[in-house]
Every structure is written in structure tokens, then in C-alpha cells.
Design an enzyme around this catalytic site. Sequence first.
Site, mmCIF file in Angstrom:
data_model
loop_
_atom_site.group_PDB
_atom_site.id
_atom_site.type_symbol
_atom_site.label_atom_id
_atom_site.label_comp_id
_atom_site.label_asym_id
_atom_site.label_seq_id
_atom_site.Cartn_x
_atom_site.Cartn_y
_atom_site.Cartn_z
ATOM 1 N N ALA A 106 0.665 -1.249 -0.156
ATOM 2 C CA ALA A 106 0.067 0.027 -0.007
ATOM 3 C C ALA A 106 1.094 1.375 -0.121
ATOM 4 O O ALA A 106 2.185 1.269 0.264
ATOM 5 C CB ALA A 106 -0.803 0.082 1.334
ATOM 6 N N LYS A 107 0.375 2.169 -0.355
ATOM 7 C CA LYS A 107 1.033 3.702 -0.075
ATOM 8 C C LYS A 107 0.178 4.805 -0.011
ATOM 9 O O LYS A 107 -1.119 4.585 -0.689
ATOM 10 C CB LYS A 107 1.762 3.739 -1.614
ATOM 11 C CG LYS A 107 3.066 4.819 -0.894
ATOM 12 C CD LYS A 107 4.123 4.112 -0.393
ATOM 13 C CE LYS A 107 5.289 5.166 -0.101
ATOM 14 N NZ LYS A 107 6.437 4.374 0.333
ATOM 15 N N GLY A 108 0.312 5.586 0.680
ATOM 16 C CA GLY A 108 -0.532 6.941 0.866
ATOM 17 C C GLY A 108 0.169 8.331 0.571
ATOM 18 O O GLY A 108 1.204 8.240 0.819
#
Length: 417
Positions: A106-108
Site C-alpha cells: 500500500a502507499k498513501g
Amino acid sequence: MAAEKNNVWEMTLSRLDATMDLLKIKPGMQKYLRQPRKTLEVSVPIKTDSGSIEIFKGYRVQHNTNRGPAKGGIRYHPDVNLDEIKALAMLMTWKCSLVGLPFGGAKGGVIADPTKLSANELEHITRRYTFEIIDAIGPDKDIPAPDVGTNAQVMAWILDTYSMDKGHSVPGVVTGKPISLGGSQGREDATSRGCVYTILSTLKVMGIDSTDLSVAVQGFGNVGGNAAKILYDLGFKIIAISDVSACLYNKKGLNPFDIEDYFKKNKTLCGYSSAEELPREEIFGLECDILVPAALENQITEKNAGGIKAKIVAEGANAPTTPEADKILKQNSIFVIPDVLANAGGVTVSYFEWVQGNLSYFWTKREVNLKLRDIMERAFYETYKFSSEHKVDMRTAASMLAVSRVAEATSLRGIYP
Ligand code: NAD
């Protein structure tokens, strides 16, 4: 066209396509692995210190969760965009798979410049962003961590916001948090330490004696700053350090601890007296044995790759090298330790933090570093062996190993419903 060519999402996809073709993955599975599972785009309104209303844009992308909960950092930077976050989420899937962690990727990110915001404004951005993505994250769902422009304090605000919403303390919702809130010993410099372990392993397989080797480090943040300090302590000669402000150069060697003190006082590398000041791009053309890009993506391009004189490039940053540059480095027989391997130490100690939190049993720094070394060396030698046996470079080997494991997990689970 140049912008398109350096679009990190397109580049990540084209590398994945090449890997899946080599692995002879079937077309249906190829389509599956190319897509992120979930993409959130949120508005983050805050009241600024001056009383005005500002709206920031934020993202959270989960790429693949078939091997475990999603895991990946949160970036605050003015250049954040959805394509970048999708690419970095996908890289996290491959990284966790390569080093054998039971996580997906994931990444934000939030489009914001933390250097131009007060602590109060950063806290409000963080809390509102957390609230907007609150249903997607959680200790068994998706666990954020620090990345460019965020740190342990930002993780503490996420932890608090999430916990207040749930009505009880949930420290496992983030990693990279302060030790007093359940963080792990050794997390702060884990990415850099892991990167150094891969450099030492590379020197071993290349039969190079590590005494008197010179190093240039691009980026003087969490990854670059700590890598420079660890390598300096091990006796390497740090001949150049650059950041967004300048490139400091001294062929007799720099002291990164001294530079850190200078940076803390002056908030810039400019004006540091014991070094020559070069334009920051010149870091790539300097005579040195090891180059550590530890800033942002797309730094080593077809324009500067030909000038790189290092024998080893250890990718502390994510996606610092474009595919065109990769070809040039290969032609010039430069040994590249790819990002998914070289910077996997951070997520590895994040995993340790998550395990320790789940057990409520905490390890010493020595225990953490020994376990980190074990995992990094195992992943390095597995990748190196695969690369030698299949006559492919380290990036292709890492990608083939990682993608094949995710494809296997995806196929074993089948498609719901
Ligand atoms: P950071 O914000 O702490 O530091 C970034 C550094 O890069 C700063 O010194 C900044 O001045 C410098 N920089 C920015 N633009 C530059 C330019 N054009 N030229 C030279 N220097 C420039 O970020 P970080 O956490 O150290 O992350 C750096 C890289 O490592 C990113 O690619 C990130 O995704 C990756 N990474 C970080 C971690 C982690 O644990 N922090 C883990 C894995 C990968």
C-alpha cells in the site's frame, strides 16, 4: 512526451509486464496483478494558523492483499500524485514478498509541503486525512508508516485519531511510531541499516575489500542521512552528500554527524564550511565506489546514467532509476542493488514492530538489528543466486522472485466470490 516517459506508474507497469512475460504468467493473472485492489482519493480541509480554509488532496492505495494486510508509507510532498502512489503501492507488494513478510502493498500521500506548514497545520492535515481513510486502515487491514515528509510524530497523530474513533487504543494501526507509544527499537535507521547490509553482501560477492571505499549519498533525510552515518561509522569515506539545497563534496571525506548538526541549526546544507558546494545534480558524476540514491524517484535517468562512475548503486530510494538508465548502468557493468531489496529494511523492522505490538513483548535494539541482518542477507543471497542461475540482473531476479510468490498466493486463494 518526456513527462509520460518518466511516469513512474507506466515505468513500474512496464517492468512488471516484462517480469510476468519471463515468468510466463497467464494473461488473466497478468491483468489481476497490474491493478491496485483499492484506490481512495480524499479531500483534506483544514483551518490554517491564519484562520483561512485550505483544502489538500490525499490518497491511499492498496495494491494487493493476498499475502497479508496491506503495508506502506505515507508521503507528504508537493509533487504527490495518484500515479506515483499507485506505483509505490505496487512496489511495496513486491518488496514485502521478496523479503518474505506476510504483507501486501500500500502507499498513501498528501499533496502538501511540510516545510511550509506549522506543526499545528500538519497535525490537522494528518488527523483529517486519517479520518477520511479510517475505514480502509487498521492493524489487520492496512498499516501505514513514515515515508518522505512524514515521521514518528505524524504516526503518533494517526494512532491517536484512529484510536479515538474506535474508542480504545490501537497502537498496531501504524508502525514507525515513537518508542513510548509501542514503536520498535531500531526502526528509525532500519531502512538505511538494511541498505548497508545489502552493500556489505554485494562487496562480499564481488570480492571487494571494504577498506577505503568512497561513497556518494543523494538525499540527507531519514534514509540518506542514516546511511551516510552508518557507513561512516564502518570506515567508508563519504565523499559527497546532497539534498534539495546543495551537494557537499570533499574528496578527503565528510563527517555526516557534523553535517547533521549544521543542518539542524541552519535547515540547509548550503554554507557548510568543510566542503566544496556543487550543484546538486553533480552528485551522479563524481568519482566514487558506491552511490546511494536516497531522495526521490526518477533521479538516475538516461541523461546522467552514463556519467556514473560508481561500481555499485544501492537504491535507498524507491524507483530512483528509470528503465533507460537501467540499460546504461547494465552496459557499464554497474552492480545495481534494486530498491525492493536495498530499502526493504524499513518495512522489515515495521513488521517486527507489528509482531512485538501483537505479542506485547519488546526486543532490544541488538535483537532487532540481528534479525534485520538475517532477513536482509537471506533476501540478498536468494536474489543473487536466482540472478546467477537465470543469468538476469538483480532487479529482474528480485522482481521475478517477488511477483511469482504473489501470483502463487493469488492463484491459491482464487477469486472471490
Ligand atoms: P526524507 O523526507 O526524510 O528525505 C528526503 C531527502 O531527499 C531530503 O534530504 C531532501 O532534501 C532530499 N531531496 C529531495 N529532492 C532532492 C533532489 N532533487 N536532489 C537531492 N536531494 C533531494 O525521506 P526518506 O524517508 O529518507 O525517503 C527517501 C526515499 O527513500 C524515498 O524514495 C522513500 O520512498 C524511500 N524509502 C523510505 C523509507 C523510510 O523508512 N523512510 C523506507 C523505504 C524507502
